[in-house]
Design a protein around this motif. Structure first.
Motif, PDB file in Angstrom:
ATOM      1  N   ALA A 192       0.830  -1.210   0.000  1.00 13.54           N
ATOM      2  CA  ALA A 192       0.000   0.000   0.000  1.00 13.54           C
ATOM      3  C   ALA A 192       0.865   1.261   0.000  1.00 13.54           C
ATOM      4  CB  ALA A 192      -0.931  -0.002   1.205  1.00 13.54           C
ATOM      5  N   LEU A 193       1.932   1.274   0.812  1.00 12.02           N
ATOM      6  CA  LEU A 193       2.778   2.459   0.906  1.00 12.02           C
ATOM      7  C   LEU A 193       3.675   2.618  -0.317  1.00 12.02           C
ATOM      8  CD1 LEU A 193       3.857   2.496   4.668  1.00 12.02           C
ATOM      9  CD2 LEU A 193       1.857   3.501   3.584  1.00 12.02           C
ATOM     10  N   THR A 194       4.207   1.518  -0.814  1.00 13.19           N
ATOM     11  CA  THR A 194       5.086   1.580  -1.982  1.00 13.19           C
ATOM     12  C   THR A 194       4.329   2.043  -3.222  1.00 13.19           C
ATOM     13  OG1 THR A 194       6.482  -0.187  -1.098  1.00 13.19           O
ATOM     14  CG2 THR A 194       6.672   0.279  -3.448  1.00 13.19           C
ATOM     15  N   ALA A 195       3.126   1.489  -3.410  1.00 16.19           N
ATOM     16  CA  ALA A 195       2.331   1.836  -4.593  1.00 16.19           C
ATOM     17  C   ALA A 195       1.526   3.114  -4.403  1.00 16.19           C
ATOM     18  CB  ALA A 195       1.392   0.674  -4.935  1.00 16.19           C
ATOM     19  N   GLY A 196       1.364   3.543  -3.149  1.00 16.55           N
ATOM     20  CA  GLY A 196       0.581   4.741  -2.883  1.00 16.55           C
ATOM     21  C   GLY A 196      -0.890   4.578  -3.227  1.00 16.55           C
ATOM     22  N   VAL A 197      -1.455   3.430  -2.847  1.00 12.37           N
ATOM     23  CA  VAL A 197      -2.856   3.139  -3.189  1.00 12.37           C
ATOM     24  C   VAL A 197      -3.695   2.985  -1.925  1.00 12.37           C
ATOM     25  CG1 VAL A 197      -2.164   1.991  -5.336  1.00 12.37           C
ATOM     26  CG2 VAL A 197      -2.466   0.633  -3.241  1.00 12.37           C
ATOM     27  N   PRO A 198      -5.013   3.187  -2.033  1.00 10.11           N
ATOM     28  CA  PRO A 198      -5.884   2.981  -0.872  1.00 10.11           C
ATOM     29  C   PRO A 198      -6.096   1.506  -0.593  1.00 10.11           C
ATOM     30  CG  PRO A 198      -7.190   3.537  -2.797  1.00 10.11           C
ATOM     31  CD  PRO A 198      -5.751   3.680  -3.213  1.00 10.11           C
ATOM     32  N   VAL A 199      -6.483   1.218   0.636  1.00 11.20           N
ATOM     33  CA  VAL A 199      -6.807  -0.154   1.042  1.00 11.20           C
ATOM     34  C   VAL A 199      -8.271  -0.189   1.450  1.00 11.20           C
ATOM     35  CG1 VAL A 199      -6.328  -2.029   2.666  1.00 11.20           C
ATOM     36  CG2 VAL A 199      -4.451  -0.570   1.842  1.00 11.20           C
ATOM     37  N   VAL A 200      -9.033  -1.056   0.810  1.00 10.90           N
ATOM     38  CA  VAL A 200     -10.448  -1.228   1.141  1.00 10.90           C
ATOM     39  C   VAL A 200     -10.589  -2.452   2.037  1.00 10.90           C
ATOM     40  CG1 VAL A 200     -12.778  -1.592   0.254  1.00 10.90           C
ATOM     41  CG2 VAL A 200     -11.148  -0.218  -1.065  1.00 10.90           C
ATOM     42  N   PRO A 201     -10.969  -2.278   3.307  1.00  9.58           N
ATOM     43  CA  PRO A 201     -11.156  -3.445   4.179  1.00  9.58           C
ATOM     44  C   PRO A 201     -12.410  -4.208   3.785  1.00  9.58           C
ATOM     45  CG  PRO A 201     -11.833  -1.451   5.314  1.00  9.58           C
ATOM     46  CD  PRO A 201     -11.255  -0.997   4.001  1.00  9.58           C
ATOM     47  N   CYS A 202     -12.360  -5.506   3.911  1.00 11.33           N
ATOM     48  CA  CYS A 202     -13.488  -6.357   3.530  1.00 11.33           C
ATOM     49  C   CYS A 202     -13.688  -7.438   4.591  1.00 11.33           C
ATOM     50  CB  CYS A 202     -13.229  -7.001   2.175  1.00 11.33           C
ATOM     51  SG  CYS A 202     -14.446  -8.245   1.688  1.00 11.33           S
ATOM     52  N   ALA A 203     -14.940  -7.751   4.871  1.00 13.91           N
ATOM     53  CA  ALA A 203     -15.257  -8.817   5.820  1.00 13.91           C
ATOM     54  C   ALA A 203     -16.210  -9.817   5.181  1.00 13.91           C
ATOM     55  CB  ALA A 203     -15.883  -8.243   7.090  1.00 13.91           C
TER      56      ALA A 203
END
Length: 235
Positions: free
Chosen positions: A139-150
């Motif tokens: 996430a930090l290297t690519a600079g992208v958001p993270v969508v949590p999923c359950a």
């Protein structure tokens, strides 16, 4: 082509018909651009149910064992995962972890969705375990958001050892995207990777309502197996 055939013709419609998944927060999945979807992992069925309800294609990092199984079943499983565009990941050792991160970054560099289970393995008892920091590094290297999923209810339909899933309704929840741009350029700092990973796991926990265990699932699994062996030897 095979991916779209599976999703829209062969498998997707059947899964939606049988399990009638309740979908919550689907609007949190970006319509375009790279993003990571990070979820809990309760069942083998998770691999199929989440992709079946997403409008966009998602590529998962799948354990290498799915591609190397023996016999006819092993070859069929490997062919299925390869045709669906899933990426094999060797989970043994630090070098393997770095290879998985490189593969994941390759998916993100193409502006695609990457699916990952931060626990690193399926939960053997339905609880949520400590996340591994690979998800934070990507996430930090690519600079992208993270969508949590359950995934909710998939442990009940297909717990470990159950080959054919029970036909019951399941729920799939997506949380609001997590933005870690405040940590830009800090992907080499262990404390930051741990903090980002814990924030992701906390978001998943809030969606799933599982009991949380602040230990790695692989370690707890190994201890449980060793305890079973010791019990058998003592009989």
């Amino acid at each position: 082509m095979f991916y779209h055939l599976l999703k829209h013709v062969l498998l997707g419609p059947l899964l939606r018909l049988l399990f009638r998944p309740r979908i919550e927060g689907l609007e949190n999945i970006p319509e375009e651009g790279a993003a990571i979807v990070a979820g809990n992992h309760l069942s083998f069925s998770d691999h199929f149910l989440m992709p079946a309800i997403l409008k966009r294609r998602i590529t998962f990092l799948a354990k290498a064992e799915y591609f190397t199984g023996p016999g006819v079943k092993g070859r069929l499983t490997a062919a299925f995962f390869r045709s669906a565009g899933q990426i094999p990941v060797d989970r043994s050792g630090k070098e393997a972890g770095q290879a998985a991160i490189r593969e994941g970054l390759g998916v993100l560099a193409k502006g695609e969705l990457l699916g990952i289970y931060p626990e690193g393995t399926r939960s053997h008892d339905g609880r949520l375990y400590k996340g591994k920091v690979g998800v934070a590094a990507m996430a930090l290297t690519a600079g992208v958001p993270v969508v949590p999923c359950a995934m909710v209810g998939t442990f009940e339909i297909q717990p470990p050892g159950q080959v054919v899933p029970r036909i019951r309704r399941v729920t799939i929840r997506f949380g609001e995207p997590l933005d870690f741009s405040r940590y830009a350029g800090m992907e080499g700092e262990k404390a930051v990777l741990r903090a980002v990973t814990d924030e992701i796991m906390y978001a998943i926990l809030g969606l799933s309502g599982q009991e949380y265990v602040d230990r790695y699932a692989t370690v707890v699994k190994a201890e449980a197996e060793e305890a079973k062996k010791a019990q058998r030897r003592s009989r």
